[in-house]
Write an enzyme that holds these catalytic residues in place. Structure first.
Site, PDB file in Angstrom:
ATOM      1  NE  ARG A   1      -2.956  -0.033   3.298  1.00  0.00           N
ATOM      2  CZ  ARG A   1      -4.146   0.558   3.467  1.00  0.00           C
ATOM      3  NH1 ARG A   1      -5.203   0.094   2.828  1.00  0.00           N
ATOM      4  NH2 ARG A   1      -4.275   1.583   4.277  1.00  0.00           N
TER       5      ARG A   1
ATOM      6  NE  ARG B   1       3.026   6.939  -2.542  1.00  0.00           N
ATOM      7  CZ  ARG B   1       2.182   6.527  -1.606  1.00  0.00           C
ATOM      8  NH1 ARG B   1       1.850   5.250  -1.545  1.00  0.00           N
ATOM      9  NH2 ARG B   1       1.677   7.383  -0.729  1.00  0.00           N
TER      10      ARG B   1
ATOM     11  CB  CYS C   1       4.266  29.885  29.850  1.00  0.00           C
ATOM     12  SG  CYS C   1       4.873  28.196  30.096  1.00  0.00           S
TER      13      CYS C   1
ATOM     14  CB  CYS D   1       7.886  30.876  31.783  1.00  0.00           C
ATOM     15  SG  CYS D   1       7.931  30.545  29.996  1.00  0.00           S
TER      16      CYS D   1
ATOM     17  CG  ASN E   1       0.845  17.279  37.426  1.00  0.00           C
ATOM     18  OD1 ASN E   1       0.012  18.172  37.483  1.00  0.00           O
ATOM     19  ND2 ASN E   1       1.083  16.588  36.331  1.00  0.00           N
ATOM     20  CG  ASP E   2       0.534  22.810  40.338  1.00  0.00           C
ATOM     21  OD1 ASP E   2       1.075  22.689  41.464  1.00  0.00           O
ATOM     22  OD2 ASP E   2       0.986  23.546  39.444  1.00  0.00           O
TER      23      ASP E   2
ATOM     24  CG  HIS F   1       7.493  29.437  26.222  1.00  0.00           C
ATOM     25  ND1 HIS F   1       6.662  28.813  27.125  1.00  0.00           N
ATOM     26  CD2 HIS F   1       6.739  29.682  25.114  1.00  0.00           C
ATOM     27  CE1 HIS F   1       5.450  28.685  26.595  1.00  0.00           C
ATOM     28  NE2 HIS F   1       5.468  29.205  25.390  1.00  0.00           N
TER      29      HIS F   1
ATOM     30  CG  ASN G   1       2.431  12.900  26.646  1.00  0.00           C
ATOM     31  OD1 ASN G   1       2.718  11.826  26.137  1.00  0.00           O
ATOM     32  ND2 ASN G   1       1.726  13.001  27.762  1.00  0.00           N
TER      33      ASN G   1
ATOM     34  CB  CYS H   1       1.759  18.426  24.894  1.00  0.00           C
ATOM     35  SG  CYS H   1       2.882  19.330  25.963  1.00  0.00           S
ATOM     36  CB  SER H   2      -2.207  21.216  28.288  1.00  0.00           C
ATOM     37  OG  SER H   2      -1.383  20.949  29.415  1.00  0.00           O
TER      38      SER H   2
ATOM     39  CG  HIS I   1       8.145  25.881  29.219  1.00  0.00           C
ATOM     40  ND1 HIS I   1       8.503  27.197  29.423  1.00  0.00           N
ATOM     41  CD2 HIS I   1       9.177  25.144  29.698  1.00  0.00           C
ATOM     42  CE1 HIS I   1       9.686  27.249  30.014  1.00  0.00           C
ATOM     43  NE2 HIS I   1      10.116  26.011  30.188  1.00  0.00           N
TER      44      HIS I   1
ATOM     45  CG  HIS J   1       6.279  20.004  30.247  1.00  0.00           C
ATOM     46  ND1 HIS J   1       5.707  20.665  29.178  1.00  0.00           N
ATOM     47  CD2 HIS J   1       5.307  19.191  30.756  1.00  0.00           C
ATOM     48  CE1 HIS J   1       4.451  20.282  29.051  1.00  0.00           C
ATOM     49  NE2 HIS J   1       4.177  19.386  29.991  1.00  0.00           N
TER      50      HIS J   1
ATOM     51  CD  GLN K   1       2.927  14.718  32.735  1.00  0.00           C
ATOM     52  OE1 GLN K   1       2.275  14.367  33.723  1.00  0.00           O
ATOM     53  NE2 GLN K   1       2.372  14.885  31.551  1.00  0.00           N
TER      54      GLN K   1
ATOM     55  CG  HIS L   1       8.948   0.577  29.425  1.00  0.00           C
ATOM     56  ND1 HIS L   1       8.306  -0.083  28.396  1.00  0.00           N
ATOM     57  CD2 HIS L   1       8.028   1.430  29.945  1.00  0.00           C
ATOM     58  CE1 HIS L   1       7.061   0.350  28.305  1.00  0.00           C
ATOM     59  NE2 HIS L   1       6.883   1.275  29.222  1.00  0.00           N
TER      60      HIS L   1
ATOM     61  CE  LYS M   1      -1.875   3.381  11.474  1.00  0.00           C
ATOM     62  NZ  LYS M   1      -2.448   2.574  10.386  1.00  0.00           N
TER      63      LYS M   1
END
Length: 348
Positions: free
Chosen positions: A25, A28, A49, A52, A74-75, A116, A154, A161-162, A165, A167, A169, A282, A312
């Site tokens: 598929r 090519r 941000c 920052c 993490n808040d 940033h 992420n 990712c919100s 900047h 980062h 986790q 991992h 994808k």
């Protein structure tokens, strides 16, 4: 196995999952087309941000004027160390159709840089080394208490990712996550059967074949794994007997900084954009009595397929049956090998 240009399935030995490969598929020549950089250029500092330096976060918490990396709890973490109401689970009659268990833990955020507008490929190896040192120190601290420590990133809005900047986790908990538990069982079973380390054997085979190798140095190997599900998925694996993040030597960390920069630059240069992905390390379970079957590794799962805006989608058959890909792992590796290792922005 470098001429599998027909529909077939490949097995992931780490998980036992299969992926359907349909190279006809997409059989090519690669056009080499790239997209113009997407989105507006980010400023070095964004007063709005929450990551920052010097800016306020939730609950009127203020960031320090940090100069390299910065870590905070993490808040809005998905895990908490202590919670009320857990007695209900202990007292409840467990039914095989309705099993539940307590999930205590801790979530941290790691800012990679005070800037940033600089993601990993735009940091220097020295700056990336500070990120690796931070990963390691936090891993070691959390592994003293928790059995399973996940270091991950992420990158990009397309990956949920919100905050732009740069980062990542760390989530730590005592239960083994599903992915780690499955990999633990399969690596153990392989060693019991063959008398050798699964990923150690895999590294040797990939280095010998070269078909799927993207980059390597004395301590690390990056390949598009034989069983890759995402178009440009890669596996970053230690060449030596390293079982968890706490064991990394200075030489291994220096080499890791170099290969992380190279890999992420190659990613950005495929479509001349800030290449999105989810990546994560991992490690062997911290409380394992025997972790000799483990090898430290990181998975990179980028969604882009044909351009900076075409991804994808894991839907339909992928959700209801098994993963499927058109672009073969060998072709994806060739594309990544052939792009420049000089970041495209340096030519602007």
């Amino acid at each position: 196995m470098n001429n599998l240009e027909f529909t077939h399935r490949r097995k992931n030995p780490l998980t036992g999952d299969w992926v359907l490969v349909s190279p006809h598929r997409n059989n090519r020549p690669w056009s080499g087309a790239t997209e113009a950089p997407s989105g507006e250029a980010l400023p070095k500092y964004d007063e709005n941000c929450p990551l920052c330096p010097g800016n306020s976060r939730a609950n009127d918490t203020h960031n320090p004027e940090y100069k390299d990396t910065f870590v905070f709890k993490n808040d809005f973490g998905a895990l908490v160390s202590e919670q009320s109401g857990t007695e209900a689970l202990a007292d409840a009659e467990q039914n095989p159709l309705f099993e539940a268990d307590v999930a205590n833990g801790e979530c941290r955020v790691i800012c990679f840089s005070p800037d940033h507008n600089k993601s990993l490929p735009e940091l220097t190896p020295n700056e990336i080394s500070k990120v690796i040192d931070t990963w390691q120190s936090n891993y070691v601290e959390l592994a003293e208490q928790y059995n399973c420590v996940h270091v991950f990133e992420n990158k990009g809005a397309i990956m949920g990712c919100s905050q732009p900047h740069p980062h990542g986790q760390i989530w730590a908990h005592d239960h083994l996550s599903t992915e780690v538990e499955v990999e633990d069982k399969n690596q153990f079973a392989y060693q019991a059967k063959h008398g050798s380390n699964l990923l150690g054997d895999y590294v040797a085979k990939e280095v010998a074949q070269q078909d799927r190798v993207v980059a390597q140095n004395d301590h690390w190997l990056v390949v598009v794994p034989f069983w890759a599900a995402w178009p440009f998925e890669t596996l970053l694996v230690a060449k030596g007997d390293v079982r968890h993040f706490g064991q990394l030597t200075q030489a291994q960390k220096d080499a890791l900084a170099e290969i992380l920069q190279e890999l992420t630059i190659r990613y950005d240069n495929v479509f001349n954009c800030s290449f999105p992905y989810s990546m994560g390390w991992h490690s062997a379970p911290a409380k394992a009595e025997d972790d000799s079957h483990w090898r430290l590794h990181a998975h990179f799962y980028p969604p882009l397929l044909r351009s900076a805006s075409v991804k994808k989608h894991m839907v339909g058959y992928e959700m209801l049956a098994e993963s499927q890909r058109d672009l073969s792992a060998e072709t994806a590796a060739k594309i990544l090998r052939e792009v420049s290792t000089t970041h495209y922005k340096q030519g602007e």
